[in-house]
Scaffold this motif. Sequence first.
Motif, PDB file in Angstrom:
ATOM      1  N   ASP A  58     -12.821  -4.628   1.672  1.00  0.00           N
ATOM      2  CA  ASP A  58     -12.570  -4.541   0.232  1.00  0.00           C
ATOM      3  C   ASP A  58     -13.901  -4.169  -0.419  1.00  0.00           C
ATOM      4  OD1 ASP A  58     -12.059  -4.906  -2.481  1.00  0.00           O
ATOM      5  OD2 ASP A  58     -10.814  -6.678  -2.166  1.00  0.00           O
ATOM      6  N   GLN A 368      -9.664   2.357  -6.331  1.00  0.00           N
ATOM      7  CA  GLN A 368      -8.622   1.333  -6.380  1.00  0.00           C
ATOM      8  C   GLN A 368      -7.265   2.029  -6.347  1.00  0.00           C
ATOM      9  OE1 GLN A 368     -11.556   0.957  -8.472  1.00  0.00           O
ATOM     10  NE2 GLN A 368     -12.089  -0.152  -6.611  1.00  0.00           N
ATOM     11  N   THR A 369      -6.743   2.270  -5.154  1.00  0.00           N
ATOM     12  CA  THR A 369      -5.446   2.933  -5.070  1.00  0.00           C
ATOM     13  C   THR A 369      -4.320   2.029  -5.557  1.00  0.00           C
ATOM     14  OG1 THR A 369      -5.197   2.308  -2.736  1.00  0.00           O
ATOM     15  CG2 THR A 369      -6.194   4.440  -3.199  1.00  0.00           C
ATOM     16  N   SER A 370      -4.591   0.728  -5.700  1.00  0.00           N
ATOM     17  CA  SER A 370      -3.608  -0.179  -6.300  1.00  0.00           C
ATOM     18  C   SER A 370      -3.297   0.206  -7.736  1.00  0.00           C
ATOM     19  CB  SER A 370      -4.116  -1.624  -6.279  1.00  0.00           C
ATOM     20  OG  SER A 370      -4.253  -2.109  -4.974  1.00  0.00           O
ATOM     21  N   TRP A 374       0.981   1.319 -10.844  1.00  0.00           N
ATOM     22  CA  TRP A 374       0.638  -0.095 -11.039  1.00  0.00           C
ATOM     23  C   TRP A 374       1.579  -0.709 -12.073  1.00  0.00           C
ATOM     24  CZ3 TRP A 374      -4.728  -1.604 -13.499  1.00  0.00           C
ATOM     25  CH2 TRP A 374      -4.982  -2.957 -13.297  1.00  0.00           C
ATOM     26  N   SER A 411     -10.038  -3.707  -4.259  1.00  0.00           N
ATOM     27  CA  SER A 411      -8.963  -4.308  -5.042  1.00  0.00           C
ATOM     28  C   SER A 411      -9.292  -4.449  -6.513  1.00  0.00           C
ATOM     29  CB  SER A 411      -8.639  -5.699  -4.479  1.00  0.00           C
ATOM     30  OG  SER A 411      -9.755  -6.564  -4.622  1.00  0.00           O
ATOM     31  N   THR A 416      -6.267  -6.763  -9.410  1.00  0.00           N
ATOM     32  CA  THR A 416      -5.121  -6.611  -8.519  1.00  0.00           C
ATOM     33  C   THR A 416      -5.308  -7.547  -7.332  1.00  0.00           C
ATOM     34  OG1 THR A 416      -5.936  -4.903  -6.994  1.00  0.00           O
ATOM     35  CG2 THR A 416      -5.081  -4.152  -9.117  1.00  0.00           C
ATOM     36  N   ASP A 419      -4.881  -6.343  -1.139  1.00  0.00           N
ATOM     37  CA  ASP A 419      -3.781  -6.071  -0.219  1.00  0.00           C
ATOM     38  C   ASP A 419      -3.966  -4.693   0.403  1.00  0.00           C
ATOM     39  OD1 ASP A 419      -1.433  -5.681   1.154  1.00  0.00           O
ATOM     40  OD2 ASP A 419      -0.102  -6.133  -0.533  1.00  0.00           O
ATOM     41  N   LEU A 422      -0.981  -2.377   0.760  1.00  0.00           N
ATOM     42  CA  LEU A 422      -0.635  -1.708  -0.493  1.00  0.00           C
ATOM     43  C   LEU A 422      -1.578  -0.545  -0.762  1.00  0.00           C
ATOM     44  CD1 LEU A 422       1.077  -1.659  -3.114  1.00  0.00           C
ATOM     45  CD2 LEU A 422      -0.625  -3.186  -4.122  1.00  0.00           C
ATOM     46  N   TRP A 423      -2.878  -0.733  -0.476  1.00  0.00           N
ATOM     47  CA  TRP A 423      -3.830   0.364  -0.690  1.00  0.00           C
ATOM     48  C   TRP A 423      -3.391   1.602   0.093  1.00  0.00           C
ATOM     49  CZ3 TRP A 423      -8.733  -2.870   0.957  1.00  0.00           C
ATOM     50  CH2 TRP A 423      -8.905  -3.939   0.065  1.00  0.00           C
ATOM     51  N   ARG A 426       0.008   3.139  -1.308  1.00  0.00           N
ATOM     52  CA  ARG A 426      -0.165   3.892  -2.560  1.00  0.00           C
ATOM     53  C   ARG A 426      -0.947   5.185  -2.310  1.00  0.00           C
ATOM     54  NH1 ARG A 426       0.612  -0.040  -6.779  1.00  0.00           N
ATOM     55  NH2 ARG A 426       2.664  -0.880  -6.222  1.00  0.00           N
TER      56      ARG A 426
END
Length: 522
Positions: A58, A368-370, A374, A411, A416, A419, A422-423, A426
């Motif tokens: 991260d 931050q691909t989160s 979003w 993150s 966010t 995760d 999730l990265w 996305r």
Amino acid sequence: MQVYEGTILTVDAQDSVASYLVEDQGRILYVGNGLPREYCSAPRIHLGSSVACPAFVDTHEHLASFATFHAGLNVMDARSNKEIQSMIRDFAAKSRAKTLIAFGASPYSVEEGCLLSRRELDEACPDRPIMMVKYDGHACIVNSALLELVEPKVKDLRGYHPQSGEMNQEAFFAVSDFITGSLSLPELVSNIQAAMDYLASKGIGMVHSVSGVGFAGNLDITLETWLAKSAQEGFAIRVFPQSMDIQVAQKRGLPRIGGCFECALDGCFGSQDAALLEPYSNDSANSGVLYYTDEQVLAFCRAAHSAGLQIEMHAIGDAAFNQAARCLAQVIDENPRPDHRHGIIHACLPTPQGLEVCAAHHIQFPMQTSFINWPQEPDSYLREILGDSRAEKLNPLRSYWDAGIVLSAGSDAPCTDPDPILWMERACNHDIPEQSLTPQEALRMCTYNGAWTTFDEQERGSLEAGKICDMAILSGNPYECGRERLGELKVESLILSGKPYGRQRQSVVAAVAKGMFSRHRA
């Protein structure tokens, strides 16, 4: 010595997939598709349908803040303010904390389309101070009990809105300072240790923590530095002081500086103060805020670059992106330094000119691909404030990758939830399909590139002979499951330095004392 047998995603230079990995005393001895005779008698661990890959990194997290908020109430998944009120009532009934913290509230993900007001927060929690932090980490709502405590500190600051209870900009930072300053050392250490355990449950073996958010005497920076050096179970922390004063890094022996807050060049889209070259589409009088002049940014970058420090700065809007790019490029040109690895955090809205500058000067992006698709900041909201044309230019991962920019994944926790699955999901399923990455690229972004960002790639980030044996065990193969099913993958376990991760279990005194005298990296 032990042998792992199964599908092993090495994330080496060729993205090789191996069948065997031999580990001994925390190091990788061998990786390949045929097991050499000298290892055949070693105990074997059969992965079966599971898959091994490097532990995740991260590369942008506010660890002390995340730890503090993680001990509070997460309301990100609530879809109405009434639900949030109910959650707060239940939390207040169970918590013994003197001051309560809720986080993750978004006006864009609840049916009312607005944040709770101070009055509504009072209804849910009338007797104890509570701060409900907005999802973007740039604003909060306070109830009357907390307002009474902080009013003398915030009443003359920008962003003070007592009627609604909303505190943003300088007022929010002052409230945050008050909350963090009220934490005891044992509370803070215990919260950070619990946060490490949570990150490990997500397959994260290293975190880049941006610290310096209002603790007296930069206590969080000092404490995280000590805890980084004393962390158990092979967990690694790399600390970035969020300061424009390079001595904050130097006196702690840290080789890097930067982050958000004091090192933020602008705000964010949620508060519509991210700095734009053209006004917001819904407000022709607002182009956001550049917090510093070029002269101020250049002075900081020159001092840090000349001192040999690695620099990272927050930039969300295109005006801030350009400012970061041109200031970093100027100091690099003035004083060339090979392999500086300076970075622009977030880099949400680039310009072609700024991107060209970054590629030419080898400036990396902790992304931050989160933020893609979003729920807390949905596409409909971004299109409303930016217009369709600019909204479609957000987070252009493929453009960055093809330009040769090193992308890593973070993150921005607590904004966010950390995760890595999730990265990857996305990154491979971008709202603009042609901006998606491949699964191989996404896994590299979340592993090797993260280690590379802090000069750790010789020891971590890929599964190769000689490196530390840090592995996440996944429920399936991200290279084969199909990008539409990446989100279904699970992290089954984390192995750090060749051992299954346990938990942080040192006492406060032991963790701090060991860190004060340790020579380990931070």
